[in-house]
Design a protein around this motif. Sequence first.
Motif, short mmCIF file in Angstrom:
data_model
loop_
_atom_site.label_atom_id
_atom_site.label_comp_id
_atom_site.label_asym_id
_atom_site.label_seq_id
_atom_site.Cartn_x
_atom_site.Cartn_y
_atom_site.Cartn_z
N ALA A 33 -7.75 -3.40 -11.73
CA ALA A 33 -8.49 -3.35 -12.99
C ALA A 33 -9.76 -2.53 -12.84
CB ALA A 33 -8.82 -4.76 -13.46
N ARG A 34 -10.31 -2.49 -11.63
CA ARG A 34 -11.44 -1.60 -11.34
C ARG A 34 -10.91 -0.44 -10.51
NH1 ARG A 34 -17.08 -3.67 -8.76
NH2 ARG A 34 -17.58 -4.01 -10.97
N VAL A 93 -1.84 2.41 -15.98
CA VAL A 93 -2.65 1.33 -15.42
C VAL A 93 -1.88 0.02 -15.48
CG1 VAL A 93 -4.82 2.47 -16.03
CG2 VAL A 93 -3.80 0.84 -17.63
N THR A 151 -8.28 -1.36 -18.34
CA THR A 151 -8.79 -0.65 -17.16
C THR A 151 -9.49 0.63 -17.63
OG1 THR A 151 -7.04 -1.49 -15.74
CG2 THR A 151 -8.17 0.50 -15.01
#
Length: 359
Positions: A126-127, A144, A149
């Motif tokens: 997510a990062r 993603v 994200t």
Amino acid sequence: MTTYLLAGGGTAGHVNPLLAVADRLREREPDSVILVLGTKEGLEARLVPERGYELLTIDRVPLPRRPNSAALAFPKALRGTIDAVRTIIRDRAVDVVVGFGGYVSAPAYLAARAEHVPLAIHEANARPGLANRLGACFTSHVGVAFAGTKIRGGTFVGMPLRREIEQLDRFAARREGIHFFGLDEARPTLLVTGGSSGAKSINDTISRSVTLILGVGWQVIHVTGAYRDAVTDPHLAGYRVLTYADRMDLALAVADLTLSRAGTSSVAEAAALGVPAVFVPYPIGNGEQRFNARSAVHVGGAILVADARFTPGWVASDLVPLLRDRAAIADMAVRMATTGALDGTDRMVELIGRALAAN
């Protein structure tokens, strides 16, 4: 016939989705050539050849974090790896580069750009990692795993999952799982895992608190992982201690609740299958595990507890009351299922196809 160069490795979070995509490409296009770019040190060095793919290796060139001799040598080392990948692209007539993050991905992205080869990227966290943030500057085809994200050109595709998870019918497989693990069909099951290498804080807390969990009518599958401070099996009824679960699909089929780190695969598989979860993010790093769990926690499908708070006291004050509330756990399961996708592999393969078609 298409030649694919899949770049990524180092950790399971990079290698597993890469292999899922490779398998699907091989199924759909048996005449195509699938090459994998990695390092000699990463997990890919073992898993990729075992799966039957050709692994091409380059040197691992980590980005220096401070000014020192490694920083001075970095530009030359990076140019060397980029040139090595450019040679692979030319010599093997690569049609498209697909990156999954990790040390080898940045040179692959820069080489694809220099050779004017289409590029597609999958971001599992997510990062986003630094390599994928760089690669996203060179392509609009970025898939993603988690909605929301923040990465340039990101499109939600979900996580490419292992076939045994992707095709799992939890209800049909539950009885098989009960017998496989020697469980009681009438009792709910908590699945505890810290990943292949284990998680000391999770293992310690669960082993010290398991009698509380068993005491409220639950049973436990505890996958400890291979770490040096092994959990001693007390041989209690309803408590299954395993170093490794080679049938994780069956473990998830019988799980009414999972308790684990918040790695990409753990979160994505639980979400895709609608298994509610308690996530204890790994406390070291840039906090990406906390972000991985964000969507599931936001909709009420999962609970997040900091590693430092995950103690026997927390089990008694928070987990045990939850285990007593079967209606709340059933509601969490419904909410969890809204955050995941079982077709992440197909969606990613379609994104790669669009990258090829746009060239």
